[in-house]
Design a protein around this motif. Structure first.
Motif, PDB file in Angstrom:
ATOM      1  N   ARG A 192       0.801  -1.226   0.000  1.00  0.00           N
ATOM      2  CA  ARG A 192       0.000   0.000   0.000  1.00  0.00           C
ATOM      3  C   ARG A 192       0.833   1.275   0.000  1.00  0.00           C
ATOM      4  O   ARG A 192       0.277   2.373  -0.026  1.00  0.00           O
ATOM      5  CB  ARG A 192      -0.954  -0.012   1.201  1.00  0.00           C
ATOM      6  CG  ARG A 192      -2.066  -1.050   1.065  1.00  0.00           C
ATOM      7  CD  ARG A 192      -2.945  -1.115   2.302  1.00  0.00           C
ATOM      8  NE  ARG A 192      -2.205  -1.619   3.472  1.00  0.00           N
ATOM      9  CZ  ARG A 192      -2.769  -1.857   4.654  1.00  0.00           C
ATOM     10  NH1 ARG A 192      -4.072  -1.651   4.815  1.00  0.00           N
ATOM     11  NH2 ARG A 192      -2.035  -2.302   5.654  1.00  0.00           N
ATOM     12  N   PHE A 193       2.162   1.171   0.017  1.00  0.00           N
ATOM     13  CA  PHE A 193       3.026   2.356  -0.087  1.00  0.00           C
ATOM     14  C   PHE A 193       3.026   2.900  -1.511  1.00  0.00           C
ATOM     15  O   PHE A 193       3.424   4.049  -1.746  1.00  0.00           O
ATOM     16  CB  PHE A 193       4.451   2.016   0.347  1.00  0.00           C
ATOM     17  CG  PHE A 193       5.171   1.062  -0.562  1.00  0.00           C
ATOM     18  CD1 PHE A 193       5.910   1.528  -1.642  1.00  0.00           C
ATOM     19  CD2 PHE A 193       5.092  -0.305  -0.369  1.00  0.00           C
ATOM     20  CE1 PHE A 193       6.573   0.657  -2.490  1.00  0.00           C
ATOM     21  CE2 PHE A 193       5.755  -1.187  -1.207  1.00  0.00           C
ATOM     22  CZ  PHE A 193       6.493  -0.706  -2.270  1.00  0.00           C
ATOM     23  N   PHE A 212      -0.483  -1.946 -18.598  1.00  0.00           N
ATOM     24  CA  PHE A 212      -0.637  -0.518 -18.302  1.00  0.00           C
ATOM     25  C   PHE A 212      -0.555  -0.251 -16.805  1.00  0.00           C
ATOM     26  O   PHE A 212      -0.014   0.769 -16.372  1.00  0.00           O
ATOM     27  CB  PHE A 212      -1.959  -0.002 -18.875  1.00  0.00           C
ATOM     28  CG  PHE A 212      -1.998   0.014 -20.380  1.00  0.00           C
ATOM     29  CD1 PHE A 212      -1.202   0.908 -21.095  1.00  0.00           C
ATOM     30  CD2 PHE A 212      -2.800  -0.875 -21.072  1.00  0.00           C
ATOM     31  CE1 PHE A 212      -1.232   0.929 -22.486  1.00  0.00           C
ATOM     32  CE2 PHE A 212      -2.821  -0.873 -22.461  1.00  0.00           C
ATOM     33  CZ  PHE A 212      -2.043   0.022 -23.165  1.00  0.00           C
ATOM     34  N   VAL A 213      -1.054  -1.155 -16.004  1.00  0.00           N
ATOM     35  CA  VAL A 213      -0.953  -1.010 -14.546  1.00  0.00           C
ATOM     36  C   VAL A 213       0.504  -1.163 -14.126  1.00  0.00           C
ATOM     37  O   VAL A 213       1.006  -0.413 -13.281  1.00  0.00           O
ATOM     38  CB  VAL A 213      -1.839  -2.055 -13.830  1.00  0.00           C
ATOM     39  CG1 VAL A 213      -1.587  -2.029 -12.321  1.00  0.00           C
ATOM     40  CG2 VAL A 213      -3.308  -1.791 -14.126  1.00  0.00           C
ATOM     41  N   ALA A 214       1.190  -2.143 -14.707  1.00  0.00           N
ATOM     42  CA  ALA A 214       2.598  -2.360 -14.381  1.00  0.00           C
ATOM     43  C   ALA A 214       3.431  -1.122 -14.717  1.00  0.00           C
ATOM     44  O   ALA A 214       4.287  -0.701 -13.925  1.00  0.00           O
ATOM     45  CB  ALA A 214       3.122  -3.579 -15.123  1.00  0.00           C
ATOM     46  N   LYS A 215       3.192  -0.526 -15.902  1.00  0.00           N
ATOM     47  CA  LYS A 215       3.939   0.672 -16.295  1.00  0.00           C
ATOM     48  C   LYS A 215       3.676   1.808 -15.319  1.00  0.00           C
ATOM     49  O   LYS A 215       4.588   2.553 -14.943  1.00  0.00           O
ATOM     50  CB  LYS A 215       3.543   1.092 -17.712  1.00  0.00           C
ATOM     51  CG  LYS A 215       4.117   0.199 -18.801  1.00  0.00           C
ATOM     52  CD  LYS A 215       3.737   0.726 -20.178  1.00  0.00           C
ATOM     53  CE  LYS A 215       4.376  -0.135 -21.285  1.00  0.00           C
ATOM     54  NZ  LYS A 215       3.994   0.357 -22.639  1.00  0.00           N
ATOM     55  N   GLY A 254      -0.044  -7.752   0.232  1.00  0.00           N
ATOM     56  CA  GLY A 254      -1.393  -7.221   0.361  1.00  0.00           C
ATOM     57  C   GLY A 254      -1.514  -5.772  -0.036  1.00  0.00           C
ATOM     58  O   GLY A 254      -0.561  -4.994   0.062  1.00  0.00           O
ATOM     59  N   CYS A 255      -2.712  -5.413  -0.483  1.00  0.00           N
ATOM     60  CA  CYS A 255      -3.066  -4.013  -0.702  1.00  0.00           C
ATOM     61  C   CYS A 255      -4.538  -3.854  -0.335  1.00  0.00           C
ATOM     62  O   CYS A 255      -5.163  -4.786   0.180  1.00  0.00           O
ATOM     63  CB  CYS A 255      -2.779  -3.567  -2.136  1.00  0.00           C
ATOM     64  SG  CYS A 255      -3.771  -4.390  -3.399  1.00  0.00           S
ATOM     65  N   ARG A 261      -1.944  -3.300  -6.769  1.00  0.00           N
ATOM     66  CA  ARG A 261      -0.589  -3.213  -6.226  1.00  0.00           C
ATOM     67  C   ARG A 261      -0.062  -4.557  -5.708  1.00  0.00           C
ATOM     68  O   ARG A 261       1.093  -4.917  -5.978  1.00  0.00           O
ATOM     69  CB  ARG A 261      -0.557  -2.160  -5.115  1.00  0.00           C
ATOM     70  CG  ARG A 261      -0.788  -0.751  -5.635  1.00  0.00           C
ATOM     71  CD  ARG A 261      -1.033   0.242  -4.523  1.00  0.00           C
ATOM     72  NE  ARG A 261      -2.326   0.009  -3.879  1.00  0.00           N
ATOM     73  CZ  ARG A 261      -2.797   0.728  -2.856  1.00  0.00           C
ATOM     74  NH1 ARG A 261      -2.054   1.717  -2.360  1.00  0.00           N
ATOM     75  NH2 ARG A 261      -3.982   0.469  -2.348  1.00  0.00           N
ATOM     76  N   SER A 262      -0.859  -5.287  -4.953  1.00  0.00           N
ATOM     77  CA  SER A 262      -0.398  -6.578  -4.423  1.00  0.00           C
ATOM     78  C   SER A 262      -0.172  -7.587  -5.541  1.00  0.00           C
ATOM     79  O   SER A 262       0.783  -8.370  -5.516  1.00  0.00           O
ATOM     80  CB  SER A 262      -1.408  -7.129  -3.417  1.00  0.00           C
ATOM     81  OG  SER A 262      -2.670  -7.352  -4.029  1.00  0.00           O
TER      82      SER A 262
END
Length: 289
Positions: A192-193, A212-215, A254-255, A261-262
């Motif tokens: 979550r950071f 796209f999320v990874a980028k 976790g997120c 993110r997780s």
């Protein structure tokens, strides 16, 4: 501790003093990928060689030999080993233990000694005398008096590990904190950071597996600093788990929602670990629901 020079064995027989750790040793061999048989009656020993020659036994094979099986038949058992050695590589592992330690173990476990018709002290003494020829004939003698279960596992792995023995299996799982931590997690890392893609309209309905999320997350300045620390942490952590005798490890990331993110962190960790030759299983808990 007395060790003979070890070669990959076709048969490994494990015997020794009752209470010295034979059951524990057999579990270690199972984790190393060996087929294990315990308490094989001695009248079946004569069929071992014929079964192996006929291809009916999967080798290598580990056989636990209970003292009750060997009563008054130690010489016969040694003859069986001699016959097998004419065709196969055979190792005899003998687990030794001091009398006072055996007494404490029996008093704690409340288990009955195999020679139950005698006092505990008499049973231990009679067993030691009966098995003395096997102690002398053993390829490996390990005194477990001051050896913990973890240390015994390390010793056995150092002697008997095979190239085909299973590696430490690493399970990576992503999860949502809203739905609770995985109950079987050994290590938990918080993702979550990172900046949350959920608040980006174009990424909201995607997952951490999408390009796209990874980028987006790779552009977060904190990611590379934190991931470098994770890489440095994983080396000694995995080495420690392997040395302790563990056969599996679960790392959970976790997120908030378990979608972005997780999932991304797990995918990055999986890629890094696989490049380093580790055996990895990936599970995205919330994505599979």
């Amino acid at each position: 501790m007395r060790n003979g020079q070890n070669k990959t064995a076709d048969f490994i027989f494990i015997t020794g003093m009752s209470g010295a750790g034979r059951s524990t040793a057999l579990k270690v061999f199972e984790d190393l990928g060996y087929v294990v048989i315990d308490n094989l009656p001695q009248y079946l020993f004569s069929y071992i060689q014929s079964g192996a020659l006929a291809g009916k036994l999967q080798l290598p094979l580990v056989i636990g030999v209970d003292v009750r099986t060997l009563t008054q038949q130690v010489d016969s058992f040694l003859c069986t080993l001699k016959d097998l050695r004419q065709t196969y590589k055979v190792k005899l592992l003998y687990l030794e233990c001091q009398d006072d330690v055996l007494l404490k173990r029996y008093n704690i476990s409340r288990h009955r000694h195999p020679y139950g018709q005698k006092t505990l002290e008499e049973g231990i003494h009679y067993e030691r005398v009966s098995l003395a020829p096997l102690n002398e004939a053993a390829d490996h003698v390990i005194d477990t008096s001051l050896v913990s279960v973890i240390t015994l596992g390390r010793v056995l792995k150092n002697i008997f590990v095979r190239s085909t023995s299973p590696k430490l299996q690493i399970r990576l799982i992503s999860f949502s904190y809203r739905k609770g931590l995985p109950s079987d997690a050994d290590i938990v890392w918080d993702a979550r950071f990172l900046e949350n893609p959920h608040y980006e309209e174009s990424l909201k309905h995607l997952t951490g597996q999408d390009e796209f999320v990874a980028k987006f997350l790779l552009q977060d300045p904190l990611w590379h600093r934190i991931f470098h620390l994770l890489e440095e942490t994983l080396g000694p952590t995995l080495a420690g788990f392997k040395n302790s005798g563990r056969s599996y490890l679960t790392i959970a990331c976790g997120c908030t929602g378990g979608q972005h993110r997780s999932v991304f962190m797990v995918e990055q960790l999986a890629e890094f670990l696989e490049k380093n030759g580790e055996e990895v299983m990936v599970e995205h808990r919330e994505l599979s629901r």
